[in-house]
Design a protein around this motif. Sequence first.
Motif, short mmCIF file in Angstrom:
data_model
loop_
_atom_site.label_atom_id
_atom_site.label_comp_id
_atom_site.label_asym_id
_atom_site.label_seq_id
_atom_site.Cartn_x
_atom_site.Cartn_y
_atom_site.Cartn_z
N GLU A 201 0.37 -6.06 -2.23
CA GLU A 201 1.65 -5.54 -2.69
C GLU A 201 1.42 -4.38 -3.65
OE1 GLU A 201 4.52 -6.77 -1.68
OE2 GLU A 201 3.75 -8.52 -0.62
N ALA A 202 2.17 -3.30 -3.48
CA ALA A 202 1.98 -2.15 -4.37
C ALA A 202 3.29 -1.50 -4.77
CB ALA A 202 1.09 -1.13 -3.68
N GLY A 203 3.26 -0.79 -5.87
CA GLY A 203 4.42 -0.05 -6.34
C GLY A 203 4.16 1.43 -6.15
N VAL A 204 5.14 2.13 -5.56
CA VAL A 204 4.97 3.56 -5.28
C VAL A 204 6.03 4.38 -5.99
CG1 VAL A 204 4.96 5.30 -3.49
CG2 VAL A 204 4.01 3.04 -3.03
N LYS B 249 0.81 -1.20 0.00
CA LYS B 249 0.00 0.00 0.00
C LYS B 249 0.85 1.25 0.00
CE LYS B 249 -3.44 -2.47 2.46
NZ LYS B 249 -4.26 -2.57 3.61
N ARG B 250 1.92 1.32 -0.71
CA ARG B 250 2.71 2.55 -0.79
C ARG B 250 3.67 2.48 -1.94
NH1 ARG B 250 4.43 3.02 5.59
NH2 ARG B 250 2.44 2.43 6.43
N ASP B 251 4.16 3.64 -2.42
CA ASP B 251 5.11 3.66 -3.50
C ASP B 251 5.72 5.01 -3.83
OD1 ASP B 251 5.39 2.12 -6.63
OD2 ASP B 251 6.13 1.52 -4.74
N THR B 252 6.77 5.10 -4.64
CA THR B 252 7.44 6.33 -4.96
C THR B 252 8.08 6.35 -6.33
OG1 THR B 252 8.03 6.36 -2.67
CG2 THR B 252 8.95 8.05 -4.04
N ASP B 253 8.77 7.51 -6.66
CA ASP B 253 9.25 7.68 -8.00
C ASP B 253 10.47 6.87 -8.39
OD1 ASP B 253 9.08 9.77 -10.42
OD2 ASP B 253 11.10 9.28 -9.95
N THR B 254 11.43 6.70 -7.55
CA THR B 254 12.62 5.98 -7.93
C THR B 254 12.68 4.61 -7.31
OG1 THR B 254 13.57 7.53 -6.41
CG2 THR B 254 14.30 7.66 -8.63
N ALA C 149 4.40 17.93 -7.33
CA ALA C 149 4.94 16.59 -7.11
C ALA C 149 3.86 15.61 -7.56
CB ALA C 149 5.29 16.36 -5.64
N ILE C 150 4.27 14.56 -8.25
CA ILE C 150 3.34 13.55 -8.77
C ILE C 150 3.64 12.23 -8.07
CG2 ILE C 150 2.51 12.41 -10.85
CD1 ILE C 150 4.09 14.86 -12.29
N LEU C 151 2.67 11.72 -7.34
CA LEU C 151 2.85 10.49 -6.57
C LEU C 151 1.93 9.40 -7.10
CD1 LEU C 151 2.69 12.10 -2.99
CD2 LEU C 151 4.58 12.14 -4.62
N SER C 152 2.36 8.16 -7.05
CA SER C 152 1.50 7.08 -7.53
C SER C 152 1.57 5.85 -6.63
CB SER C 152 1.89 6.67 -8.96
OG SER C 152 3.09 5.93 -8.97
N TRP C 153 0.50 5.09 -6.66
CA TRP C 153 0.37 3.81 -5.95
C TRP C 153 -0.27 2.86 -6.95
CZ3 TRP C 153 0.08 2.17 -0.52
CH2 TRP C 153 -0.56 0.94 -0.35
N VAL C 154 0.41 1.81 -7.36
CA VAL C 154 -0.13 0.89 -8.35
C VAL C 154 0.02 -0.55 -7.89
CG1 VAL C 154 -0.16 0.31 -10.80
CG2 VAL C 154 0.67 2.54 -10.08
N GLN C 155 -1.02 -1.37 -8.12
CA GLN C 155 -1.01 -2.74 -7.65
C GLN C 155 -1.90 -3.63 -8.50
OE1 GLN C 155 -3.39 -1.58 -3.93
NE2 GLN C 155 -4.29 -3.58 -4.48
#
Length: 277
Positions: free
Chosen positions: A217-220, A6-11, A229-235
């Motif tokens: 499980e998620a990608g941030v 449930k979390r994710d970031t740019d790099t 700032a552009i933030l994303s959470w993808v799963q």
Amino acid sequence: MGFPKKRDTDTDTPPATEETPAKEAPARRGTWSPYDEGPRSRGPLWFTLGGLGVLGALVAGLVVMWNTKGPDPTAAPTDRPTSAVLPEAPGGKFGYAAERGTDPDRLTLKELFPGKKVAVGGRTYELTAKASDKKCADGAVGGKLLKALKSGKCTQVLRVSFRDKKGEVIGTIGVVNLSTTKAAEKVVAAKGKGKAENYVKALPGKDTVTKFLGSGEAGVSFAAHGHYAILSWVQFKDGHKPDKKGSKQLTQARDDVIGKTVYPTLEARSLSGRPRV
């Protein structure tokens, strides 16, 4: 791109989960929600995956983190007069959007996400939930991130959630309005490495697919464009941990949605200092 529970970031990939099929996923013992509160709640763990990339119950799952670079903006912008008198076009990479002083009008959900669907290269996505928060803490998770938002004079967080056509991949995209480019870069730096503890808060939809956002499980990812700032959470809908192929699938979906909505809007502001309508 990261994959958190449930979390994710740019790099790197923070705690979030990314997209999943349209079938309702059966209850799993390994999934968890990053928004559970109370003595049993705890943050998810994160690990880094190779490749490119755009939090809890006692049994918290691992999350993957990845780096994100937004796709090049497309679509010609249409501008309307801004409410403030703007100076001559500033130089620099982000033009007017380098700071709020030369890009004063607030973002709106209609401006960022005008339609209900996004189509890119034969792939289609449905936008299922939207939220606009003046209190930035309502749309973000993590001590370092919240501190960076406050110091950067954050005035709004706009979020949209989406699902792919098959109902396999789901995600939340957030855009944060800060005072300057430097403030936006500090937000991106708040992502950190290792455990994913800072990320955009997943926004579950009311439909049968995106209601699972925030579980598994998620990608941030974190990225910056001028004072935004552009933030994303993808799963995946079922919250499973993605392999290399799955990670690419999640990254592709994230980049498709951001590339067709967020980047054209912010690029238009860079060029004109006015809202895109």
